[in-house]
Design a protein around this motif. Structure first.
Motif, PDB file in Angstrom:
ATOM      1  N   ALA A 111      10.805  -3.647  -1.086  1.00 23.67           N
ATOM      2  CA  ALA A 111      10.215  -3.431  -2.418  1.00 23.67           C
ATOM      3  C   ALA A 111      10.296  -4.682  -3.285  1.00 23.67           C
ATOM      4  O   ALA A 111       9.534  -4.825  -4.252  1.00 23.67           O
ATOM      5  CB  ALA A 111      10.915  -2.265  -3.121  1.00 23.67           C
ATOM      6  N   GLY A 116       6.031  -6.819  -1.889  1.00 20.00           N
ATOM      7  CA  GLY A 116       6.423  -5.612  -2.613  1.00 20.00           C
ATOM      8  C   GLY A 116       6.151  -5.721  -4.107  1.00 20.00           C
ATOM      9  O   GLY A 116       5.684  -4.771  -4.747  1.00 20.00           O
ATOM     10  N   ARG A 119       2.494  -5.613  -5.012  1.00 22.07           N
ATOM     11  CA  ARG A 119       1.979  -4.240  -4.955  1.00 22.07           C
ATOM     12  C   ARG A 119       1.861  -3.627  -6.350  1.00 22.07           C
ATOM     13  O   ARG A 119       0.971  -2.810  -6.605  1.00 22.07           O
ATOM     14  CB  ARG A 119       2.934  -3.402  -4.079  1.00 22.07           C
ATOM     15  N   GLU A 212       6.272   3.184  -0.312  1.00 15.31           N
ATOM     16  CA  GLU A 212       6.785   1.816  -0.463  1.00 15.31           C
ATOM     17  C   GLU A 212       7.664   1.637  -1.697  1.00 15.31           C
ATOM     18  O   GLU A 212       8.200   0.559  -1.919  1.00 15.31           O
ATOM     19  CB  GLU A 212       5.608   0.824  -0.531  1.00 15.31           C
ATOM     20  N   LEU A 217      11.937   4.360   0.029  1.00 11.71           N
ATOM     21  CA  LEU A 217      12.641   3.512   1.005  1.00 11.71           C
ATOM     22  C   LEU A 217      14.070   4.007   1.213  1.00 11.71           C
ATOM     23  O   LEU A 217      14.580   4.039   2.345  1.00 11.71           O
ATOM     24  CB  LEU A 217      12.658   2.051   0.538  1.00 11.71           C
TER      25      LEU A 217
END
Length: 404
Positions: A111, A116, A119, A212, A217
């Motif tokens: 992340a 990450g 994103r 994600e 996670l």
């Protein structure tokens, strides 16, 4: 260095009181300690005894990256400290040493990588644009902290963590109680328990998830048996609280830019230097009061001819390391073109802040949105009237009154 030259004459123990510092003033006690020598001894307002303090850049990196100095060993000690209450949860990532620390960090690493963080870039930019638009519609004057600098990092960290928008205010309230020393230990502990209980539910329902976000996670790692629920909750709480540090960092950043219009004008005129300039502001800004978490020496270690004995507590000061003239020439000057700039504002070693890339992304988005989107942005009160947080571990303006 031979054993004979290691000093056994202990330096004096210096009192380091809790100071409510305004603006971006550098802590005068820390300045004196830096001048006194690379290894000094301090007594903070709470806890017991004294602790070593290292302030030079190389020593700070050595202590934070050396397995002979343990965070886990702090658990059973009332080390001298700034925080009035000290309630570490056993197994919490901040008090783990490798390999457990490494295992736990690995579960959420995806992340916080460049991918990450990317994103959430577009969603973060849109959320920020909405906040700035609302502020402009309401018209001047405004409190930049309340309108933008507080809600934005909350929204971003909640997005990254997988916390639904409806629960953001609860997260913010809990974080404020946990981070402030002025409400008392009971209020702080209750907030921590409520946030922990929330994350226990959130992670629990995401066992086996392929999402994600951080909660997913952690749920997946729990499902694979790589972490316990207690470990996952402790890490989630730490990351959620850490996400709000951007409010204080960016509050100080904009306080500096608005009290030094020459710096703001330069960033408007040269957008290409903004990432480098933000790194320099991150180096220069005094992010916290005093020092954070200590470590315990597991064996005798020599630092610059001083023997740190097994069992001794030791602190590093990242703020002082960031002003080490051997590494940062003319360290008191804000130099937007400073290169290289290996500052340690996000820490160093295994406990390096995982949110460093996220914090940089948020700072860049904020500088773009506010300097370009609100070209006449300026303080609405004299600089000395900007109220700064009192009784807090992290420094930053309580409010930032602006007009345009």
């Amino acid at each position: 260095m031979s054993k004979e030259t290691i000093t056994e004459t202990l330096p004096p123990v210096r009192d380091w009181p809790a100071l409510d510092l305004s603006g971006a003033d550098f802590d005068p006690v820390l300045r004196e300690l830096m001048d006194e020598g690379p290894v000094t001894r301090v007594k903070l307002p709470n806890g017991d005894g004294w602790a070593w303090l290292v302030t030079r850049y190389d020593d700070t990196r050595m202590v934070t990256n050396d397995p002979r100095f343990s965070r886990e060993a702090v658990m059973d000690r009332q080390v001298t400290r700034l925080a009035p209450h000290f309630i570490p949860a056993r197994g919490a990532v901040g008090f783990l040493d490798p390999p457990d620390h490494t295992r736990l960090r690995r579960s959420v690493a995806a992340a916080f990588t460049a991918r990450g963080v990317e994103r959430v870039r577009e969603r973060s930019r849109r959320m920020l644009a909405e906040l700035v638009e609302e502020m402009l519609q309401d018209g001047p004057p405004a409190d930049l902290t309340e309108a933008v600098l507080s809600p934005f990092p909350i929204a971003v960290i909640c997005e990254l963590m997988g916390v639904p928008a409806a629960d953001r205010q609860d997260m913010h309230r809990w974080t404020q109680f946990i981070l402030s020393s002025s409400h008392g230990a009971e209020v702080s502990e209750k907030a921590k328990q409520e946030m922990s209980s929330y994350f226990a539910d959130l992670i629990g329902v995401r066992e086996g998830s392929t999402g994600e976000d951080v909660a997913s996670l952690l749920g997946a790692a729990l499902g694979r048996g790589e972490i316990t629920l207690e470990e996952g909750v402790g890490l989630a709480v730490l990351l959620q609280i850490g996400g709000e540090a951007v409010t204080n960092n960016s509050g100080q950043m904009f306080y500096v830019l608005l009290t030094r219009p020459d710096l703001a004008d330069r960033l408007r005129a040269e957008p290409g230097i903004r990432p480098q300039a933000i790194d320099e502001l991150l180096r220069w800004i005094p992010h916290r009061n005093a020092v954070g978490l200590s470590r315990i020496a597991l064996e005798d270690v020599e630092i610059r001819g001083v023997r740190i004995r097994a069992g001794d507590a030791i602190y590093v000061s990242y703020l002082a390391a960031n002003r080490d003239p051997d590494v940062f020439p003319d360290p008191e000057t804000i130099n937007f073109l400073r290169s290289p700039n290996p500052h340690v504002s996000f820490g160093f070693g295994p406990h390096y802040c995982p949110g460093g890339m996220l914090a940089r992304l948020e700072s860049e988005l904020l500088v773009d949105a506010l300097l370009d989107g609100v070209p006449g942005l300026r303080l609405a009160v004299p600089a000395e009237e900007v109220p700064f947080r009192k009784g807090a571990l992290i420094r930053g303006p309580e409010a930032l009154p602006v007009t345009w």
